[in-house]
Each structure stands twice: as structure tokens, then as C-alpha cells.
Motif scaffolding. Structure first.
Motif, mmCIF file in Angstrom:
data_model
loop_
_atom_site.group_PDB
_atom_site.id
_atom_site.type_symbol
_atom_site.label_atom_id
_atom_site.label_comp_id
_atom_site.label_asym_id
_atom_site.label_seq_id
_atom_site.Cartn_x
_atom_site.Cartn_y
_atom_site.Cartn_z
ATOM 1 N N TYR A 68 51.084 6.281 2.589
ATOM 2 C CA TYR A 68 51.177 4.745 3.748
ATOM 3 C C TYR A 68 49.673 5.162 4.621
ATOM 4 C CZ TYR A 68 55.464 3.889 2.047
ATOM 5 O OH TYR A 68 56.418 3.811 1.454
ATOM 6 N N LEU A 69 48.927 4.277 4.972
ATOM 7 C CA LEU A 69 47.974 4.343 6.325
ATOM 8 C C LEU A 69 48.724 4.061 7.874
ATOM 9 C CD1 LEU A 69 45.249 5.613 6.863
ATOM 10 C CD2 LEU A 69 44.132 2.878 6.849
ATOM 11 N N LEU A 70 49.128 4.817 8.538
ATOM 12 C CA LEU A 70 49.782 4.511 9.845
ATOM 13 C C LEU A 70 48.333 4.136 10.962
ATOM 14 C CD1 LEU A 70 52.638 3.738 11.544
ATOM 15 C CD2 LEU A 70 52.416 6.430 11.847
ATOM 16 N N ASN A 71 48.946 3.654 11.775
ATOM 17 C CA ASN A 71 47.684 4.263 12.752
ATOM 18 C C ASN A 71 49.195 4.072 14.451
ATOM 19 O OD1 ASN A 71 45.897 3.160 15.122
ATOM 20 N ND2 ASN A 71 45.382 0.939 14.811
ATOM 21 N N LYS A 72 48.217 5.261 13.783
ATOM 22 C CA LYS A 72 49.279 5.767 15.348
ATOM 23 C C LYS A 72 49.158 5.672 17.185
ATOM 24 C CE LYS A 72 50.923 10.220 17.302
ATOM 25 N NZ LYS A 72 50.501 9.811 18.422
ATOM 26 N N THR A 90 57.589 9.086 11.210
ATOM 27 C CA THR A 90 58.166 8.304 10.086
ATOM 28 C C THR A 90 58.728 7.134 10.136
ATOM 29 O OG1 THR A 90 59.574 10.210 10.139
ATOM 30 C CG2 THR A 90 57.528 10.309 8.740
ATOM 31 N N ALA A 93 57.399 3.618 9.273
ATOM 32 C CA ALA A 93 56.722 3.519 8.009
ATOM 33 C C ALA A 93 57.911 2.658 7.048
ATOM 34 C CB ALA A 93 56.016 4.743 7.091
ATOM 35 N N ARG A 219 51.261 0.077 13.269
ATOM 36 C CA ARG A 219 51.630 -0.696 11.789
ATOM 37 C C ARG A 219 51.422 0.075 11.101
ATOM 38 N NH1 ARG A 219 52.613 -5.751 13.390
ATOM 39 N NH2 ARG A 219 53.658 -6.444 11.083
ATOM 40 N N TRP A 220 51.836 0.668 9.526
ATOM 41 C CA TRP A 220 51.529 0.660 8.601
ATOM 42 C C TRP A 220 50.830 -0.164 7.410
ATOM 43 C CZ3 TRP A 220 54.273 0.267 4.159
ATOM 44 C CH2 TRP A 220 55.298 -0.553 3.852
ATOM 45 N N ARG A 221 49.724 0.343 6.069
ATOM 46 C CA ARG A 221 50.412 -0.693 5.225
ATOM 47 C C ARG A 221 49.758 0.589 3.582
ATOM 48 N NH1 ARG A 221 44.805 -0.147 2.478
ATOM 49 N NH2 ARG A 221 42.994 0.029 4.248
ATOM 50 N N ARG A 222 50.278 -0.016 2.591
ATOM 51 C CA ARG A 222 50.273 0.889 1.264
ATOM 52 C C ARG A 222 48.381 1.264 1.273
ATOM 53 N NH1 ARG A 222 53.707 1.899 -2.626
ATOM 54 N NH2 ARG A 222 56.561 0.664 -1.955
#
Ligand code: URA
Length: 248
Positions: A68-72, A90, A93, A219-222
């Protein structure tokens, strides 16, 4: 069918290396190794227990790997478990399968973080010997002089030793784009502080080839299979690469 009897080309295709036919061609061309030995077509593997590489680039093939890519956002701790009960990355996500953050952003740092259960890639993305570049936007106090920017570029003395050369661009007065590939603790903050311009806000905007794009804070995305492959390539030391064109 158990993972132990999976055909190599099927596992490669599942990981996004191309169609089964093109993965067969990779094997036939001698570009695929299993545990260091060139693989023959027809080889079956247990994807959970072998190390497969294409042109020397180690490929994560286990069936349950997620990336996953997270924009922290600021205020969230980079850990999978905080005894103090603060918000943790965590929580932002999916919880299953369990993932962990790759490297660390300070609690106040924003921006890109990979979360995964892929231990091999995590190691490669963070270990300095692989030198994967990470890019930051640093909003700093004051307006760094040319001499300060030069010092950031060539390396500054920190208490744990001098920093390696970095790419530094002045985006606007008080706003620097800084690319480093060492990943020492609080490195960008300490570098800017060392040249007299403490960081007011820090955002990681790129990890190797992966930029923030339109992913909003929190937000996160795969990561898509080709993106994972591009990270694997970025995290391959030059000495590990072998001949042939890069894998798709
Ligand atoms: N450098 C820092 O100073 N902080 C981070 O979170 C990441 C890089």
C-alpha cells in the motif's frame, strides 16, 4: 493447487511481469533465476520459500503480498503498535493481512509511506546500501543563501557523521526540494537545522520512482504490480543487475 506446485511462469505473471507467454519467454531467455540458479522452462516453485530474480532484480512472488501507498498526515506515528495509544499509520490502511511501515517518517512529517508485508522489499527500500532516493519538500525558516544550499548539496556535518551529497533545489523562498538516499534518523530536519534553517513543515513527495500523485493526506491506495516492480528495480544494487532489458 498448493503454492509448492506452481509453475514459475504462472507466479511471474501473477506478480505482473507480463502474460504467461511473455514470462515463458523470459525463462527461455535465461533471464530468470531461482535461488541464484538460472531457471528452466517447466520449473515449479514454492513462491513462499524461493528467491526469484529477473535480470538480477529480486521479485516478490508470495501469493499474499500486499503493498500500500499511504499519504501520511502529521500527528500519526510511524509504527504498527504504539504503547502510548497515539494514532498509528497502520490504522489508516486495511488491517488484513497485517502490514508494517517501510522506514519511518517523524510524527510531524507528512507524505509518502509504503505499508507492506513484503519483508524483502522493505529491507531493500530502507537499507542504505541499495540507495533508494527519497524526495522531500522542506518548508524552512528564513531564506537559505546560495552557500547554505551548496552546503546541503555537498554534505553537512551531523553528530553521526557527514551527510552524502544530496540533490537540493530552491522551489520558492524558504521552500526546498531535497533528495537523499541515506535515510538517517531525522536527517532532513537535522541537515536544514545545521545550515541555520530549521524545518517548519516536511513532506515526503517521492520514494524512488513513486510520486504522491493525487493521493490525498490520510488516504491509501494499493500499489499496482508494475509500480511494485519499479520499486524492486529501484531497490536493486548496481552489482546485482544482470544483462538483458529491464523486466516489464
Ligand atoms: N527526514 C526527517 O528529518 N524526517 C523524516 O520524517 C524523514 C526524513
Amino acid at each position: 493447487m498448493s503454492a509448492a506446485s506452481e509453475r514459475l511462469q504462472k507466479a511471474l505473471a501473477r506478480a505482473g511481469l507480463g502474460s504467461r507467454r511473455s514470462c515463458e519467454e523470459l525463462i527461455e531467455a535465461g533471464r530468470v533465476t531461482v535461488d541464484g540458479a538460472v531457471a528452466r522452462l517447466g520449473r515449479r516453485i514454492d513462491a513462499d520459500s524461493v528467491v526469484v530474480a529477473v535480470d538480477g532484480v529480486v521479485i516478490g512472488l508470495a501469493a499474499d503480498l500486499v503493498h500500500y501507498l499511504l499519504n501520511k498526515p502529521a500527528g500519526v506515528v510511524t509504527t504498527a503498535d504504539d504503547p502510548q495509544g497515539r494514532p498509528i499509520v497502520t490504522d489508516l490502511a486495511p488491517g488484513e493481512p497485517r502490514v508494517f511501515p517501510v522506514g519511518r517518517l517523524d510524527i510531524d512529517t507528512e507524505g509518502l509511506l509504503v505499508l507492506t508485508n513484503d519483508g524483502e522489499l522493505a529491507h531493500r527500500l530502507t537499507h542504505p546500501s541499495f540507495g533508494v532516493p527519497k524526495e522531500y519538500l522542506a518548508h524552512v525558516a528564513g531564506r537559505p543563501s546560495r552557500a547554505a544550499v551548496r552546503a546541503l548539496r555537498s554534505g553537512v556535518d551531523l553528530d553521526d557523521g557527514p551527510t552524502a551529497p544530496a540533490k537540493v533545489a530552491v522551489v520558492a523562498p524558504g521552500l526546498l526540494r531535497i533528495e537523499i538516499h541515506e535515510g538517517r534518523n531525522r536527517q532532513v530536519r537535522r541537515m536544514c537545522e545545521a545550515v541555520g534553517h530549521p524545518v517548519r513543515r516536511l513532506v515526503r513527495t517521492r520514494i524512488g520512482p513513486i510520486g504522491v500523485g493525487s493521493l490525498r493526506p490520510g488516504r491509501w491506495r494499493r500499489l499496482e504490480p508494475p509500480e511494485v516492480r519499479s520499486l524492486e528495480r529501484a531497490a536493486t544494487a548496481p552489482g546485482e543487475r544482470t544483462g538483458g532489458p529491464p523486466p516489464r
